[in-house]
Every structure is written in C-alpha cells, then in structure tokens.
Design a protein around this motif. Structure first.
Motif, PDB file in Angstrom:
ATOM      1  N   MET A 114       0.724  -1.041  -0.096  1.00 16.62           N
ATOM      2  CA  MET A 114       0.083  -0.008  -0.108  1.00 16.62           C
ATOM      3  C   MET A 114       0.768   1.177  -0.051  1.00 16.62           C
ATOM      4  SD  MET A 114      -3.114   1.122  -0.224  1.00 16.62           S
ATOM      5  CE  MET A 114      -4.208   2.527   0.370  1.00 16.62           C
ATOM      6  N   LYS A 115       1.750   1.347   0.790  1.00 12.79           N
ATOM      7  CA  LYS A 115       2.641   2.502   0.971  1.00 12.79           C
ATOM      8  C   LYS A 115       3.472   2.750  -0.623  1.00 12.79           C
ATOM      9  CE  LYS A 115       4.101   1.974   5.673  1.00 12.79           C
ATOM     10  NZ  LYS A 115       5.178   1.818   6.515  1.00 12.79           N
ATOM     11  N   TYR A 116       3.811   1.558  -1.047  1.00  7.58           N
ATOM     12  CA  TYR A 116       4.428   1.472  -2.246  1.00  7.58           C
ATOM     13  C   TYR A 116       3.684   2.280  -3.513  1.00  7.58           C
ATOM     14  CZ  TYR A 116       6.836  -0.187  -6.606  1.00  7.58           C
ATOM     15  OH  TYR A 116       7.512  -0.083  -7.727  1.00  7.58           O
ATOM     16  N   VAL A 117       2.501   1.674  -3.630  1.00  6.36           N
ATOM     17  CA  VAL A 117       1.389   2.358  -4.530  1.00  6.36           C
ATOM     18  C   VAL A 117       1.209   3.901  -4.163  1.00  6.36           C
ATOM     19  CG1 VAL A 117      -0.956   2.175  -5.178  1.00  6.36           C
ATOM     20  CG2 VAL A 117       0.232   0.235  -4.662  1.00  6.36           C
ATOM     21  N   PHE A 118       1.049   4.263  -2.902  1.00  9.82           N
ATOM     22  CA  PHE A 118       1.021   5.765  -2.711  1.00  9.82           C
ATOM     23  C   PHE A 118       2.144   6.402  -2.959  1.00  9.82           C
ATOM     24  CE2 PHE A 118       1.543   9.069   0.534  1.00  9.82           C
ATOM     25  CZ  PHE A 118       0.489   9.904   0.197  1.00  9.82           C
ATOM     26  N   LEU A 119       3.201   5.959  -2.725  1.00  7.97           N
ATOM     27  CA  LEU A 119       4.342   6.815  -3.139  1.00  7.97           C
ATOM     28  C   LEU A 119       4.701   6.880  -4.651  1.00  7.97           C
ATOM     29  CD1 LEU A 119       7.108   5.506  -0.417  1.00  7.97           C
ATOM     30  CD2 LEU A 119       6.280   7.701  -0.390  1.00  7.97           C
ATOM     31  N   ILE A 120       4.540   5.885  -5.215  1.00 10.49           N
ATOM     32  CA  ILE A 120       4.485   5.783  -6.646  1.00 10.49           C
ATOM     33  C   ILE A 120       3.642   6.978  -7.478  1.00 10.49           C
ATOM     34  CG2 ILE A 120       4.101   4.353  -9.130  1.00 10.49           C
ATOM     35  CD1 ILE A 120       6.702   3.819  -7.101  1.00 10.49           C
ATOM     36  N   GLY A 121       2.348   6.891  -6.662  1.00  9.60           N
ATOM     37  CA  GLY A 121       1.360   7.870  -7.195  1.00  9.60           C
ATOM     38  C   GLY A 121       1.838   9.366  -6.704  1.00  9.60           C
ATOM     39  N   LEU A 122       2.421   9.454  -5.822  1.00 10.56           N
ATOM     40  CA  LEU A 122       3.205  10.854  -5.608  1.00 10.56           C
ATOM     41  C   LEU A 122       4.367  10.997  -6.362  1.00 10.56           C
ATOM     42  CD1 LEU A 122       3.392  10.995  -1.579  1.00 10.56           C
ATOM     43  CD2 LEU A 122       2.177  12.472  -3.018  1.00 10.56           C
ATOM     44  N   LEU A 123       5.136  10.190  -6.790  1.00 15.84           N
ATOM     45  CA  LEU A 123       6.059  10.289  -7.533  1.00 15.84           C
ATOM     46  C   LEU A 123       5.595  10.759  -9.104  1.00 15.84           C
ATOM     47  CD1 LEU A 123       9.162  10.177  -8.188  1.00 15.84           C
ATOM     48  CD2 LEU A 123       8.718   7.712  -8.705  1.00 15.84           C
ATOM     49  N   LEU A 124       4.610  10.256  -9.495  1.00 16.53           N
ATOM     50  CA  LEU A 124       3.978  10.330 -10.769  1.00 16.53           C
ATOM     51  C   LEU A 124       3.587  11.695 -10.889  1.00 16.53           C
ATOM     52  CD1 LEU A 124       2.400   7.135 -11.725  1.00 16.53           C
ATOM     53  CD2 LEU A 124       4.627   7.701 -12.884  1.00 16.53           C
ATOM     54  N   THR A 125       2.736  12.241  -9.823  1.00 13.09           N
ATOM     55  CA  THR A 125       2.343  13.697  -9.801  1.00 13.09           C
ATOM     56  C   THR A 125       3.153  14.638  -9.531  1.00 13.09           C
ATOM     57  OG1 THR A 125       1.607  13.392  -7.562  1.00 13.09           O
ATOM     58  CG2 THR A 125       0.096  12.873  -8.953  1.00 13.09           C
ATOM     59  N   THR A 126       4.245  14.238  -8.967  1.00 13.10           N
ATOM     60  CA  THR A 126       5.345  15.406  -8.830  1.00 13.10           C
ATOM     61  C   THR A 126       6.300  15.447  -9.890  1.00 13.10           C
ATOM     62  OG1 THR A 126       6.771  13.920  -7.507  1.00 13.10           O
ATOM     63  CG2 THR A 126       5.248  15.503  -6.239  1.00 13.10           C
ATOM     64  N   SER A 127       6.586  14.655 -10.805  1.00 13.46           N
ATOM     65  CA  SER A 127       7.372  14.529 -11.902  1.00 13.46           C
ATOM     66  C   SER A 127       6.699  15.141 -13.162  1.00 13.46           C
ATOM     67  CB  SER A 127       7.856  13.070 -12.304  1.00 13.46           C
ATOM     68  OG  SER A 127       8.937  13.234 -13.488  1.00 13.46           O
ATOM     69  N   ALA A 128       7.510  16.070 -14.030  1.00 16.40           N
ATOM     70  CA  ALA A 128       6.703  16.525 -15.248  1.00 16.40           C
ATOM     71  C   ALA A 128       6.965  15.800 -16.079  1.00 16.40           C
ATOM     72  CB  ALA A 128       7.641  17.908 -15.422  1.00 16.40           C
ATOM     73  N   MET A 177      12.748  -7.354   1.388  1.00 24.62           N
ATOM     74  CA  MET A 177      13.494  -6.306   1.215  1.00 24.62           C
ATOM     75  C   MET A 177      13.534  -5.489  -0.122  1.00 24.62           C
ATOM     76  SD  MET A 177      15.170  -6.420   4.136  1.00 24.62           S
ATOM     77  CE  MET A 177      16.477  -5.085   3.762  1.00 24.62           C
ATOM     78  N   GLN A 178      13.148  -6.201  -1.184  1.00 22.03           N
ATOM     79  CA  GLN A 178      13.079  -5.523  -2.367  1.00 22.03           C
ATOM     80  C   GLN A 178      11.756  -4.434  -2.264  1.00 22.03           C
ATOM     81  OE1 GLN A 178      11.855  -8.242  -5.613  1.00 22.03           O
ATOM     82  NE2 GLN A 178      13.798  -9.688  -5.027  1.00 22.03           N
ATOM     83  N   GLU A 179      10.856  -4.821  -1.392  1.00 19.02           N
ATOM     84  CA  GLU A 179       9.859  -3.805  -1.164  1.00 19.02           C
ATOM     85  C   GLU A 179      10.380  -2.755  -0.236  1.00 19.02           C
ATOM     86  OE1 GLU A 179       5.051  -3.496   0.315  1.00 19.02           O
ATOM     87  OE2 GLU A 179       6.566  -4.830   1.509  1.00 19.02           O
ATOM     88  N   HIS A 180      11.187  -2.929   0.729  1.00 21.56           N
ATOM     89  CA  HIS A 180      11.952  -1.964   1.567  1.00 21.56           C
ATOM     90  C   HIS A 180      12.667  -1.106   1.043  1.00 21.56           C
ATOM     91  CE1 HIS A 180      13.758  -0.395   5.089  1.00 21.56           C
ATOM     92  NE2 HIS A 180      14.862  -0.686   4.698  1.00 21.56           N
ATOM     93  N   CYS A 181      13.652  -1.603  -0.090  1.00 21.07           N
ATOM     94  CA  CYS A 181      14.407  -0.988  -0.936  1.00 21.07           C
ATOM     95  C   CYS A 181      13.823   0.041  -1.788  1.00 21.07           C
ATOM     96  CB  CYS A 181      15.137  -2.009  -1.574  1.00 21.07           C
ATOM     97  SG  CYS A 181      16.451  -1.059  -2.884  1.00 21.07           S
ATOM     98  N   LEU A 182      12.576  -0.337  -2.502  1.00 21.64           N
ATOM     99  CA  LEU A 182      11.847   0.426  -3.013  1.00 21.64           C
ATOM    100  C   LEU A 182      11.202   1.709  -2.386  1.00 21.64           C
ATOM    101  CD1 LEU A 182       9.961  -2.233  -5.191  1.00 21.64           C
ATOM    102  CD2 LEU A 182      11.555  -0.262  -6.189  1.00 21.64           C
ATOM    103  N   LEU A 183      10.807   1.392  -1.482  1.00 23.74           N
ATOM    104  CA  LEU A 183      10.131   2.403  -0.540  1.00 23.74           C
ATOM    105  C   LEU A 183      11.244   3.426   0.019  1.00 23.74           C
ATOM    106  CD1 LEU A 183       7.782   0.330   1.942  1.00 23.74           C
ATOM    107  CD2 LEU A 183       6.979   1.946   0.043  1.00 23.74           C
TER     108      LEU A 183
END
Length: 106
Positions: free
Chosen positions: A1-15, A41-47
C-alpha cells in the motif's frame, strides 16, 4: 500500500512521466538485483529509494543558494547507482553537508 501511494506521489510530482517510468524501472531493477528472492527487502528498498527521491526532488525544485547547489551536485556525483542514484545516500549526504555548512557559517 505504501509503495502504491509513493509511486502515485512520484508520478504527480514529476513533470516527465517517461523519465519517471525510466527512473522507477532503474530503482526496481537495482532493488531486485540487491535482494534477489527476498521480496520483503525488495519492497523495503523500493520504499526507501522512492521516499528519498521525493525528498531530493523537493530540494531540487526549491530555490537554492550556490553553495546548496554545489552540495547537491557533489551528492549526485558521490552516490551513483546503476543508471541512477542511491537516493537515501544522496539525501543523507546532502542533509549532513548542508547542516555542517550552516553550523560553520553561524
């Protein structure tokens, strides 16, 4: 869930979505390579990578002094990773160097 939220933020903050997709693919590739078969650990690394990238993205977009820009450039040079950067280390190095600069200037 955190990963999806952070990816969403990333997509909205990147031009540029293409650059974001490329950067995310690089982060994921590096995390998978670092932690083969260890999905937690892959998930932790991504986050960690995405969270640090977002923090550095905010710093990059903000008004910076020449000294702050020089510190940021040094951080990006100091911590390459694959075709991108080791974002948690870039963030740590930037924060540490900038804090020391501020203490010395006072």
């Amino acid at each position: 869930m955190k990963y999806v939220f952070l990816i969403g933020l990333l997509l909205t903050t990147s031009a540029a979505h293409a650059q974001t997709d490329e950067m995310m693919a690089d982060i994921k590739k590096e995390c998978v390579n670092d932690w083969r078969g260890n999905y937690a650990m892959q998930e932790h690394c991504l986050l960690r990578q995405v969270k640090a990238f977002l923090a550095m993205h905010d710093i990059y977009k903000a008004d910076r002094t020449k000294k702050e820009s020089a510190i940021l450039d040094a951080c990006l040079t100091q911590w390459p990773r694959g075709t991108g950067h080791n974002w948690p280390m870039v963030q740590h190095y930037y924060n540490r160097q900038n804090a020391a600069r501020k203490r010395l200037e006072n």
